[in-house]
Every structure is written in structure tokens, then in C-alpha cells.
Design a protein around this motif. Structure first.
Motif, PDB file in Angstrom:
ATOM      1  N   LEU A 168      16.618   5.781  -2.718  1.00  0.00           N
ATOM      2  CA  LEU A 168      15.856   4.717  -3.247  1.00  0.00           C
ATOM      3  C   LEU A 168      14.303   4.699  -2.343  1.00  0.00           C
ATOM      4  CD1 LEU A 168      15.791   2.437  -4.941  1.00  0.00           C
ATOM      5  CD2 LEU A 168      16.591   0.995  -3.130  1.00  0.00           C
ATOM      6  N   GLY A 169      13.339   4.440  -2.889  1.00  0.00           N
ATOM      7  CA  GLY A 169      12.067   4.369  -2.280  1.00  0.00           C
ATOM      8  C   GLY A 169      11.742   2.785  -2.568  1.00  0.00           C
ATOM      9  N   VAL A 170      11.192   2.201  -1.451  1.00  0.00           N
ATOM     10  CA  VAL A 170      10.812   0.812  -1.347  1.00  0.00           C
ATOM     11  C   VAL A 170       9.257   0.822  -0.914  1.00  0.00           C
ATOM     12  CG1 VAL A 170      11.337  -1.568  -0.718  1.00  0.00           C
ATOM     13  CG2 VAL A 170      13.317   0.221  -1.013  1.00  0.00           C
ATOM     14  N   ALA A 171       8.487   0.045  -1.589  1.00  0.00           N
ATOM     15  CA  ALA A 171       7.178  -0.263  -1.319  1.00  0.00           C
ATOM     16  C   ALA A 171       6.665  -1.494  -1.477  1.00  0.00           C
ATOM     17  CB  ALA A 171       6.064   1.098  -2.143  1.00  0.00           C
ATOM     18  N   ALA A 172       5.802  -2.176  -0.986  1.00  0.00           N
ATOM     19  CA  ALA A 172       5.607  -3.439  -0.924  1.00  0.00           C
ATOM     20  C   ALA A 172       4.161  -3.696  -0.801  1.00  0.00           C
ATOM     21  CB  ALA A 172       6.443  -4.450  -0.065  1.00  0.00           C
ATOM     22  N   PHE A 173       3.717  -4.902  -1.531  1.00  0.00           N
ATOM     23  CA  PHE A 173       2.486  -5.632  -1.284  1.00  0.00           C
ATOM     24  C   PHE A 173       2.616  -6.327   0.033  1.00  0.00           C
ATOM     25  CE2 PHE A 173       2.108  -5.007  -5.785  1.00  0.00           C
ATOM     26  CZ  PHE A 173       0.636  -4.662  -5.991  1.00  0.00           C
ATOM     27  N   ASP A 174       1.545  -6.634   0.693  1.00  0.00           N
ATOM     28  CA  ASP A 174       1.169  -7.299   1.897  1.00  0.00           C
ATOM     29  C   ASP A 174       1.916  -6.416   3.307  1.00  0.00           C
ATOM     30  OD1 ASP A 174       0.097  -9.312   0.471  1.00  0.00           O
ATOM     31  OD2 ASP A 174       1.937 -10.358   0.500  1.00  0.00           O
ATOM     32  N   GLU A 175       1.122  -6.429   4.167  1.00  0.00           N
ATOM     33  CA  GLU A 175       1.521  -5.619   5.460  1.00  0.00           C
ATOM     34  C   GLU A 175       2.028  -6.615   6.426  1.00  0.00           C
ATOM     35  OE1 GLU A 175       1.435  -2.960   8.714  1.00  0.00           O
ATOM     36  OE2 GLU A 175       1.670  -2.836   6.661  1.00  0.00           O
ATOM     37  N   TYR A 176       1.788  -8.227   6.409  1.00  0.00           N
ATOM     38  CA  TYR A 176       1.951  -9.085   7.360  1.00  0.00           C
ATOM     39  C   TYR A 176       3.160  -9.826   6.534  1.00  0.00           C
ATOM     40  CZ  TYR A 176       1.970 -13.304  10.008  1.00  0.00           C
ATOM     41  OH  TYR A 176       2.279 -14.322  10.890  1.00  0.00           O
ATOM     42  N   PRO A 177       4.220  -9.907   7.263  1.00  0.00           N
ATOM     43  CA  PRO A 177       4.500 -10.013   8.843  1.00  0.00           C
ATOM     44  C   PRO A 177       5.587  -8.882   9.222  1.00  0.00           C
ATOM     45  CG  PRO A 177       5.786 -11.958   8.240  1.00  0.00           C
ATOM     46  CD  PRO A 177       5.185 -11.224   6.975  1.00  0.00           C
ATOM     47  N   LEU A 178       6.336  -8.527   7.968  1.00  0.00           N
ATOM     48  CA  LEU A 178       7.585  -7.683   8.155  1.00  0.00           C
ATOM     49  C   LEU A 178       7.527  -6.262   8.328  1.00  0.00           C
ATOM     50  CD1 LEU A 178       9.889  -9.759   6.126  1.00  0.00           C
ATOM     51  CD2 LEU A 178       9.490 -10.050   8.808  1.00  0.00           C
ATOM     52  N   GLN A 229      23.101  -1.861  -9.098  1.00  0.00           N
ATOM     53  CA  GLN A 229      24.796  -1.690  -9.787  1.00  0.00           C
ATOM     54  C   GLN A 229      24.541  -1.784 -11.155  1.00  0.00           C
ATOM     55  OE1 GLN A 229      27.699  -3.979  -6.801  1.00  0.00           O
ATOM     56  NE2 GLN A 229      25.674  -5.423  -7.209  1.00  0.00           N
ATOM     57  N   GLY A 230      23.452  -1.699 -11.967  1.00  0.00           N
ATOM     58  CA  GLY A 230      23.355  -1.768 -13.408  1.00  0.00           C
ATOM     59  C   GLY A 230      23.852  -0.372 -13.943  1.00  0.00           C
ATOM     60  N   GLU A 231      23.838  -0.308 -15.191  1.00  0.00           N
ATOM     61  CA  GLU A 231      24.059   1.259 -15.853  1.00  0.00           C
ATOM     62  C   GLU A 231      23.050   2.152 -15.610  1.00  0.00           C
ATOM     63  OE1 GLU A 231      25.084   0.302 -19.922  1.00  0.00           O
ATOM     64  OE2 GLU A 231      26.788  -0.600 -19.673  1.00  0.00           O
ATOM     65  N   ASN A 232      21.813   1.653 -15.589  1.00  0.00           N
ATOM     66  CA  ASN A 232      20.665   2.513 -15.534  1.00  0.00           C
ATOM     67  C   ASN A 232      19.778   2.131 -14.281  1.00  0.00           C
ATOM     68  OD1 ASN A 232      18.584   4.431 -16.147  1.00  0.00           O
ATOM     69  ND2 ASN A 232      17.488   3.228 -17.480  1.00  0.00           N
ATOM     70  N   PRO A 233      20.233   2.404 -13.181  1.00  0.00           N
ATOM     71  CA  PRO A 233      19.536   1.968 -11.871  1.00  0.00           C
ATOM     72  C   PRO A 233      18.259   2.810 -11.642  1.00  0.00           C
ATOM     73  CG  PRO A 233      21.495   3.322 -11.408  1.00  0.00           C
ATOM     74  CD  PRO A 233      21.588   3.143 -12.710  1.00  0.00           C
ATOM     75  N   PRO A 234      17.220   2.014 -11.272  1.00  0.00           N
ATOM     76  CA  PRO A 234      16.101   2.682 -10.736  1.00  0.00           C
ATOM     77  C   PRO A 234      16.166   3.529  -9.442  1.00  0.00           C
ATOM     78  CG  PRO A 234      15.716   0.432  -9.997  1.00  0.00           C
ATOM     79  CD  PRO A 234      17.253   0.722 -10.728  1.00  0.00           C
ATOM     80  N   ASP A 235      15.194   4.402  -9.130  1.00  0.00           N
ATOM     81  CA  ASP A 235      15.493   5.208  -7.897  1.00  0.00           C
ATOM     82  C   ASP A 235      14.133   4.899  -6.990  1.00  0.00           C
ATOM     83  OD1 ASP A 235      12.920   6.345  -8.863  1.00  0.00           O
ATOM     84  OD2 ASP A 235      13.731   8.378  -8.894  1.00  0.00           O
ATOM     85  N   SER A 236      13.462   3.732  -7.391  1.00  0.00           N
ATOM     86  CA  SER A 236      12.625   3.333  -6.417  1.00  0.00           C
ATOM     87  C   SER A 236      12.019   1.879  -6.879  1.00  0.00           C
ATOM     88  CB  SER A 236      11.335   4.076  -6.445  1.00  0.00           C
ATOM     89  OG  SER A 236      10.751   4.517  -7.642  1.00  0.00           O
ATOM     90  N   ILE A 237      11.558   1.027  -5.799  1.00  0.00           N
ATOM     91  CA  ILE A 237      10.999  -0.138  -6.356  1.00  0.00           C
ATOM     92  C   ILE A 237       9.719  -0.706  -5.692  1.00  0.00           C
ATOM     93  CG2 ILE A 237      11.823  -2.713  -6.034  1.00  0.00           C
ATOM     94  CD1 ILE A 237      14.662  -1.809  -6.082  1.00  0.00           C
ATOM     95  N   VAL A 238       8.789  -1.234  -6.411  1.00  0.00           N
ATOM     96  CA  VAL A 238       7.686  -1.904  -6.058  1.00  0.00           C
ATOM     97  C   VAL A 238       7.822  -3.610  -5.830  1.00  0.00           C
ATOM     98  CG1 VAL A 238       5.435  -2.693  -6.384  1.00  0.00           C
ATOM     99  CG2 VAL A 238       6.123  -0.334  -7.068  1.00  0.00           C
ATOM    100  N   CYS A 239       7.858  -3.867  -4.744  1.00  0.00           N
ATOM    101  CA  CYS A 239       8.180  -5.442  -4.381  1.00  0.00           C
ATOM    102  C   CYS A 239       7.017  -6.161  -4.353  1.00  0.00           C
ATOM    103  CB  CYS A 239       8.756  -5.485  -3.113  1.00  0.00           C
ATOM    104  SG  CYS A 239      10.541  -4.443  -2.940  1.00  0.00           S
ATOM    105  N   MET A 240       6.875  -7.422  -4.782  1.00  0.00           N
ATOM    106  CA  MET A 240       5.630  -8.211  -4.717  1.00  0.00           C
ATOM    107  C   MET A 240       5.257  -8.734  -3.446  1.00  0.00           C
ATOM    108  SD  MET A 240       3.994  -9.837  -7.064  1.00  0.00           S
ATOM    109  CE  MET A 240       2.704 -11.348  -7.458  1.00  0.00           C
ATOM    110  N   SER A 241       6.153  -8.922  -2.368  1.00  0.00           N
ATOM    111  CA  SER A 241       5.742  -9.091  -1.170  1.00  0.00           C
ATOM    112  C   SER A 241       6.758  -8.381  -0.376  1.00  0.00           C
ATOM    113  CB  SER A 241       5.940 -10.617  -0.791  1.00  0.00           C
ATOM    114  OG  SER A 241       7.430 -10.966  -0.754  1.00  0.00           O
ATOM    115  N   ASN A 242       6.588  -8.481   1.177  1.00  0.00           N
ATOM    116  CA  ASN A 242       7.302  -7.696   1.939  1.00  0.00           C
ATOM    117  C   ASN A 242       8.580  -8.493   2.441  1.00  0.00           C
ATOM    118  OD1 ASN A 242       6.351  -8.382   5.267  1.00  0.00           O
ATOM    119  ND2 ASN A 242       5.012  -9.072   3.386  1.00  0.00           N
TER     120      ASN A 242
END
Length: 337
Positions: free
Chosen positions: A271-281, A237-250
Motif C-alpha cells: 500500500l502506498g500512502v501520500a499526503a497533502f501538507d508536510e507539517y507536522p507529522l 477490507q472492501g471487495e475491491n481495495p485500492p493499492d494506494s491512497i492520496v490523503c487530504m492531510s497528514n
């Protein structure tokens, strides 16, 4: 009938002294000879009686796996049992057993240094780097006691870990390859080594592809659902939103997906979403998450091998091993397929 060093020497057509030197990894023996003798040992199912050397020092044939029972996350998850299985798969063939023990930082008399190390109840220790502090590591080094850290540890200790910096590069590069151009990073405490490595990889991938690193897009917070959700709401919701996010965990990624849904932002087209860790979600979210698989069974195997090397060949320098994670692509980033 038990296979002896003499049997190995005869089969390899070498002297018994050569076999002994191979067992002790002597630099005076060529790699070719070492390989040939070790192959014959495997074929003849020869197990060094923890090699007479161990008998001389009264081996317990036990390995200690330290756990902090005050932290449920240490033992109430699949990772912990995968690590146990990996360690067991290595040490069982060498006639060793695994003892799981509480570290008991708060109880001097029951502390593992007294219960396990000084009492010689175990021949070596494996522990997560959240348990093995730098002070404890220094004391074990001073005592010349074999130990391996699961996770990077400073000082002259052996350790095994996944290459978190590589993981950060892999996830970020994947998003860029899918056509995203404004990648954020959510989760992780600023001073944590694991965050530092993962975020460094993220920044490296951006630099290598000619993109600017926006500091406001790197959000430090606990890598859980609630804080992932709050961080994503603010960013998106910021003025300059990203179009993708790397997440520290799932878990953090699950919070990001919730925020995107609430804001009417479609994943993966907007929006693209990618995360570290496969388990559990990761495979069960909507849409399923692109993630890095960190095989903790391999982590256990590697730590088991490193510790047995420290026990059997104490004069060898400590080794550090980085394992490579595996990228699993799913719908949460699949924009160019």
C-alpha cells in the motif's frame, strides 16, 4: 540625508515627472525605463514617503491581519506564524507595521469593519478566506478598501493560494510512477473548495494516465486521524481495495497508516500512502510519509506583496496568484527506488 525624487531622477537621467509616473506604474512609461528607475531606487535605498499620495489620505502605516479567535486552528499552529513572518518581511521595508486583530463576527460594534476599516486604523487587510466571506469581500470592494485573501475568493478581490489542483496531480502521478494502479482519495468535505481542487487534480492524473476513476474510492470525511483510520479500514477490507491512497492531510494519512498496520498490510510494498501538507507529522510517521510541502512563509510574502500593490497602485486590477507546492518523497511510497 534623505534621498528624494530629484536625486532618483538625476541618477536615472530622467525627469522628476517620469519618476513619479514610475511610482504610480503609469502605462505611458516603458517597462525598460520602469525597471531601470526601480533598480536605482533600490540601490539608493529610496522609500517613497508612502508617496505623498498616502500622506494626503492620512496613511496609518498599519496592515491588519484578521484572525478568528474562536477557532484555535486559526492561530495555534506553525502555519499562522510562518504567514506572519512572510508578511512582515515585505511590509517592514515600506515602514509599515502589522496589527493582528480578531474578526469578531458576533459583535457588530467590535466588528473589524468598524474597528479597523471605517476608523482608518489600517491601510489594508489580509485574511484567510474562512474569515473573509463573500459578503464581507463585496462590502470591502464597495468601500474601495485594499484587501487580500489567503485562499481563493470569488468576486473582484485579490487572493493568493497554493495550486491545490496541481498538488492533487503531483501526488497521484507520483503514486502511478511508483507502479501503483488503484489510487484512492481520503478526506475533505464535499463542498469545500480545497477538497474540490485537490480531488480534481487526483482525477485528472488518473484520466491522463488512462485509469478509471472509481467513485467508491473517493471518501469524504473530516481530514483527521480518526476518520482517516475509519475510511481506510472500510476501503482496505472492501471487495475491491485500492493499492494506494492520496490523503487530504497528514493527520488523515496517520490514521490510514494505523489501519494498514492493524490489517497487516505493508507500506509501501502493498500500500502506498501520500499526503497533502508536510507539517507536522510527515517525517515522523512509520514509515515516513511522502507529502507535499506547502511553504506558508511564501504565502505570507505573496500576500504582503499583493496588498502593498493594492495600496500603492489602487487603479491596477486585482491579481490572483497560485504558488506551486513541492513534492517530498519518502518511504511510504518508495516502491521503485
Amino acid at each position: 540625508m534623505k534621498v528624494t525624487i530629484s536625486d532618483i531622477a538625476k541618477a536615472a537621467n530622467v525627469a522628476k515627472s517620469t519618476v513619479s509616473k514610475v511610482l504610480n506604474d503609469s502605462p505611458k512609461i516603458s517597462q525598460e525605463t520602469k525597471h531601470r528607475v526601480r533598480e536605482i531606487m533600490k540601490q539608493m535605498n529610496y522609500t517613497p514617503s508612502s508617496i505623498a499620495t498616502q500622506l494626503a489620505r492620512q496613511s496609518s502605516y498599519n496592515i491588519g491581519l484578521l484572525v478568528d479567535m474562536s477557532k484555535e486552528s486559526e492561530f495555534l499552529n506553525q502555519f499562522f506564524y510562518n504567514i506572519i513572518g512572510g508578511i512582515e518581511s515585505v511590509i517592514v521595508s515600506l515602514k509599515y507595521e502589522l496589527t493582528i486583530s480578531n474578526v469578531q463576527h458576533s459583535n457588530p460594534e467590535g466588528h473589524f469593519l468598524n474597528r479597523l476599516v471605517l476608523s482608518k486604523r489600517v491601510d489594508g487587510i489580509i485574511a484567510n478566506n474562512s474569515v473573509l466571506t463573500e459578503d464581507l469581500s463585496a462590502e470591502l470592494v464597495r468601500l474601495q478598501f485594499p484587501f487580500i485573501s489567503i485562499g481563493e475568493l470569488a468576486g473582484s478581490a485579490g487572493w493568493v493560494d497554493f495550486d491545490n489542483e496541481l498538488g492533487g496531480r503531483m501526488l497521484t502521478s507520483h503514486l502511478l510512477e511508483q507502479g501503483y494502479s488503484a489510487v484512492a482519495f481520503i478526506g475533505g468535505e464535499e463542498k469545500e473548495k480545497i477538497f474540490t481542487h485537490r480531488c480534481n487534480g487526483y482525477m485528472q492524473a488518473l484520466h491522463q494516465s488512462g485509469f478509471t476513476v472509481h467513485k467508491e474510492w473517493i471518501v469524504n470525511c473530516k481530514a483527521n486521524e480518526h476518520e482517516g483510520y475509519q475510511a481506510a479500514l472500510k476501503l482496505l477490507q472492501g471487495e475491491n481495495p485500492p493499492d494506494s491512497i492520496v490523503c487530504m492531510s497528514n493527520y488523515a494519512a496517520f490514521g490510514v497508516l494505523q489501519a494498514a498496520k492493524e490489517l497487516g498490510i505493508h507500506v509501501p510494498s502493498q500500500l502506498g500512502v501520500a499526503a497533502f501538507d508536510e507539517y507536522p507529522l510527515s517525517r515522523y510517521t512509520t514509515p515516513p510519509l511522502t507529502s507535499l510541502n506547502i511553504d506558508t512563509f511564501k504565502l505570507g510574502v505573496a500576500s504582503g506583496h499583493l496588498l502593498m500593490d493594492r495600496i500603492l497602485y489602487p487603479d491596477n486590477p486585482p491579481r490572483h496568484v497560485l504558488l506551486e507546492p513541492e513534492l517530498i518523497q519518502r518511504e511510504s511510497t518508495r516502491r521503485n527506488s
